[in-house]
Design a protein around this motif. Sequence first.
Motif, PDB file in Angstrom:
ATOM      1  N   GLY A   1      -6.804   8.877  -2.396  1.00 52.05           N
ATOM      2  CA  GLY A   1      -6.010   9.460  -1.533  1.00 52.05           C
ATOM      3  C   GLY A   1      -5.583   8.339  -0.476  1.00 52.05           C
ATOM      4  N   TRP A   2      -5.831   7.255  -0.801  1.00 45.31           N
ATOM      5  CA  TRP A   2      -5.216   6.060   0.198  1.00 45.31           C
ATOM      6  C   TRP A   2      -5.061   4.678  -0.735  1.00 45.31           C
ATOM      7  CZ3 TRP A   2      -8.233   2.103   3.340  1.00 45.31           C
ATOM      8  CH2 TRP A   2      -9.429   1.755   2.784  1.00 45.31           C
ATOM      9  N   ALA A   3      -4.362   3.703  -0.182  1.00 45.29           N
ATOM     10  CA  ALA A   3      -4.285   2.743  -1.081  1.00 45.29           C
ATOM     11  C   ALA A   3      -4.452   1.243  -0.101  1.00 45.29           C
ATOM     12  CB  ALA A   3      -2.787   2.639  -1.463  1.00 45.29           C
ATOM     13  N   ARG A   4      -4.919   0.243  -0.928  1.00 50.97           N
ATOM     14  CA  ARG A   4      -5.056  -1.100  -0.350  1.00 50.97           C
ATOM     15  C   ARG A   4      -4.437  -2.260  -1.103  1.00 50.97           C
ATOM     16  NH1 ARG A   4     -11.489  -1.722  -0.232  1.00 50.97           N
ATOM     17  NH2 ARG A   4     -11.216  -0.879  -2.037  1.00 50.97           N
ATOM     18  N   THR A   5      -4.280  -3.140  -0.380  1.00 49.37           N
ATOM     19  CA  THR A   5      -3.525  -4.459  -1.169  1.00 49.37           C
ATOM     20  C   THR A   5      -4.324  -5.538  -0.590  1.00 49.37           C
ATOM     21  OG1 THR A   5      -1.909  -4.521   0.818  1.00 49.37           O
ATOM     22  CG2 THR A   5      -1.137  -3.403  -1.146  1.00 49.37           C
ATOM     23  N   ASN A   6      -4.582  -6.536  -1.576  1.00 51.99           N
ATOM     24  CA  ASN A   6      -5.547  -7.645  -1.483  1.00 51.99           C
ATOM     25  C   ASN A   6      -4.509  -9.003  -1.504  1.00 51.99           C
ATOM     26  OD1 ASN A   6      -7.573  -9.258  -0.848  1.00 51.99           O
ATOM     27  ND2 ASN A   6      -8.512  -8.967  -2.879  1.00 51.99           N
ATOM     28  N   GLU A   7      -3.796  -9.541  -0.436  1.00 49.15           N
ATOM     29  CA  GLU A   7      -3.106 -10.416  -0.790  1.00 49.15           C
ATOM     30  C   GLU A   7      -1.939 -10.585  -1.909  1.00 49.15           C
ATOM     31  OE1 GLU A   7      -5.288 -14.254   0.545  1.00 49.15           O
ATOM     32  OE2 GLU A   7      -7.130 -13.149   0.222  1.00 49.15           O
ATOM     33  N   GLU A   8      -1.557  -9.378  -2.007  1.00 46.68           N
ATOM     34  CA  GLU A   8      -0.724  -9.088  -3.135  1.00 46.68           C
ATOM     35  C   GLU A   8       0.686  -9.437  -2.936  1.00 46.68           C
ATOM     36  OE1 GLU A   8      -1.737  -5.506  -5.006  1.00 46.68           O
ATOM     37  OE2 GLU A   8      -3.687  -5.753  -4.218  1.00 46.68           O
ATOM     38  N   PHE A   9       1.207  -9.597  -1.788  1.00 47.71           N
ATOM     39  CA  PHE A   9       2.787  -9.829  -1.322  1.00 47.71           C
ATOM     40  C   PHE A   9       2.848 -11.033  -0.817  1.00 47.71           C
ATOM     41  CE2 PHE A   9       6.408  -8.060   1.426  1.00 47.71           C
ATOM     42  CZ  PHE A   9       7.346  -8.836   0.396  1.00 47.71           C
ATOM     43  N   VAL A  10       1.895 -11.241   0.199  1.00 44.86           N
ATOM     44  CA  VAL A  10       1.805 -12.338   1.224  1.00 44.86           C
ATOM     45  C   VAL A  10       0.547 -13.031   1.147  1.00 44.86           C
ATOM     46  CG1 VAL A  10       2.106 -13.556   3.487  1.00 44.86           C
ATOM     47  CG2 VAL A  10       3.754 -11.866   2.502  1.00 44.86           C
ATOM     48  N   ARG A  11       0.231 -14.261   0.723  1.00 48.08           N
ATOM     49  CA  ARG A  11      -1.159 -14.881   0.916  1.00 48.08           C
ATOM     50  C   ARG A  11      -2.014 -15.036   2.221  1.00 48.08           C
ATOM     51  NH1 ARG A  11      -4.998 -15.585  -3.189  1.00 48.08           N
ATOM     52  NH2 ARG A  11      -6.486 -17.190  -2.418  1.00 48.08           N
ATOM     53  N   GLY A  12      -2.881 -14.421   2.049  1.00 49.16           N
ATOM     54  CA  GLY A  12      -3.617 -14.351   3.378  1.00 49.16           C
ATOM     55  C   GLY A  12      -3.486 -13.228   4.264  1.00 49.16           C
TER      56      GLY A  12
ATOM     57  N   SER B   1       0.784  -1.324   0.041  1.00 49.07           N
ATOM     58  CA  SER B   1      -0.125   0.081   0.081  1.00 49.07           C
ATOM     59  C   SER B   1       0.797   1.340  -0.037  1.00 49.07           C
ATOM     60  CB  SER B   1      -0.887   0.192   1.365  1.00 49.07           C
ATOM     61  OG  SER B   1      -1.794  -1.151   1.251  1.00 49.07           O
ATOM     62  N   THR B   2       1.966   1.189   0.777  1.00 45.26           N
ATOM     63  CA  THR B   2       2.869   2.452   0.773  1.00 45.26           C
ATOM     64  C   THR B   2       3.560   2.677  -0.456  1.00 45.26           C
ATOM     65  OG1 THR B   2       3.376   2.021   3.331  1.00 45.26           O
ATOM     66  CG2 THR B   2       5.038   3.212   1.858  1.00 45.26           C
ATOM     67  N   GLY B   3       3.859   1.515  -1.168  1.00 43.01           N
ATOM     68  CA  GLY B   3       4.366   1.634  -2.412  1.00 43.01           C
ATOM     69  C   GLY B   3       3.537   2.526  -3.767  1.00 43.01           C
ATOM     70  N   LYS B   4       2.179   1.976  -3.375  1.00 40.29           N
ATOM     71  CA  LYS B   4       1.235   2.253  -4.289  1.00 40.29           C
ATOM     72  C   LYS B   4       0.991   3.781  -4.221  1.00 40.29           C
ATOM     73  CE  LYS B   4      -1.355  -1.987  -4.795  1.00 40.29           C
ATOM     74  NZ  LYS B   4      -2.612  -2.707  -4.682  1.00 40.29           N
ATOM     75  N   ILE B   5       0.838   4.255  -2.788  1.00 38.55           N
ATOM     76  CA  ILE B   5       0.810   5.768  -2.566  1.00 38.55           C
ATOM     77  C   ILE B   5       1.916   6.547  -3.246  1.00 38.55           C
ATOM     78  CG2 ILE B   5       0.754   7.579  -0.777  1.00 38.55           C
ATOM     79  CD1 ILE B   5      -0.894   5.521   0.893  1.00 38.55           C
ATOM     80  N   TYR B   6       3.143   6.004  -2.898  1.00 41.82           N
ATOM     81  CA  TYR B   6       4.379   6.886  -3.476  1.00 41.82           C
ATOM     82  C   TYR B   6       4.361   6.598  -4.869  1.00 41.82           C
ATOM     83  CZ  TYR B   6       9.044   7.398  -5.290  1.00 41.82           C
ATOM     84  OH  TYR B   6      10.382   7.680  -5.771  1.00 41.82           O
TER      85      TYR B   6
END
Length: 279
Positions: free
Chosen positions: A190-201, A142-147
Motif C-alpha cells: 500500500g505504499w512505495a519506496r525508491t532507492n536511488e533509482e532516479f538520481v544517485r544519492g 514512488s508515485t509511478g510505482k503506486i500508479y
Amino acid sequence: MSSNVNSDGPLDRAFAILDFVATQLKAVTAADIAKNLDLPLPTAHRLISNLESRGLLQRAAGTKRFVVGNNLVVLAGKTIGSAFRTARRHAVLQNVSAEIGEQCEIGIVRNNAVVYVDSVRVKPPQGLQFDPGHSAPLYCTSTGKIYMSMLPVKPREKLVRCLKMEQHTDRTITDPDSLLAVLEETRREGWARTNEEFVRGVVGCAVPILAPGGTLIACLGVSVPVARVSFEELQSFREPLGRAAKLLSETILQTSSDFAEEDPAKRKTETAKKCNNCP
C-alpha cells in the motif's frame, strides 16, 4: 448492468458516455455504450463521434472499440492539479513537511509520466527537488510505482513491457520482470519506496491519495538525500504521510469553496465594489 441516463440533454448523455468509458477496464464498443446507458444506437454513435473529434474519446489501436482520449486525460490531470492548489490542501502539505522535516510533494500521472502539482520545502535544496511542473518517469519514482501497482494485472504487465526504461543510475530497475515483482509488493504493502533509482544519492517514498470509492487521485511523497535519511529509515515517514493523505482524501472532494477561507476581507471589499457599481 444498465445505467440509465437521467436526462435527455446531449451534454448529460455525453458526460454519461465519458464516465462509462473511463470506468471500464477494457475498450468498449458503441453497442456496449448504448446498451449500458439505455441510449438508441444512432444517438450513441453521434455522441461518440462528437467526443472522438474533440479528442475526449479515441479508438483503441486497430479496433472499433473506444477508450478515453488524450485530451480527456490531459484535462483530468489539470483538474486534479487545480484541485490540490488550494490554501487548505497546501496547508496539509506544509504541516506534514514540517512534521517529518523534509520536502513533500503531490504527484499525479499524465501521459505515462509523473507530474508534480504542489510541493513544500522546509530545508535548503539538496539533491533532487520535485517542484510543481516537474516530471519524472513512472518506473523509477514512488508515485509511478503506486500508479502502476493499482492497475489490473494484465494492463499493468502490458504497460511495464511497453515502457522505455533508461538506466538513470546503477540502481534503476529496467528489467520488466523485476519491476513487476516490485509492483506486486507495492500493491500488497500500500505504499512505495525508491532507492536511488532516479538520481544517485536520493531516496524517496510515497503513499496513495484515494477518492472515497478507492480510486487513485494522486500520491503524496517525500524525496530526501540518502546522507540524511537511509532507505531503511523511510519507514518512519509512512505513518505521517498516510495521515496527511487521508486528510487530503477527505478534503479534495468537498464542495465548500476555499475562496471563502483564504481572504474574507478581500472578498468583502470585492463584493462592496460590485454593489457600488450596480445600477
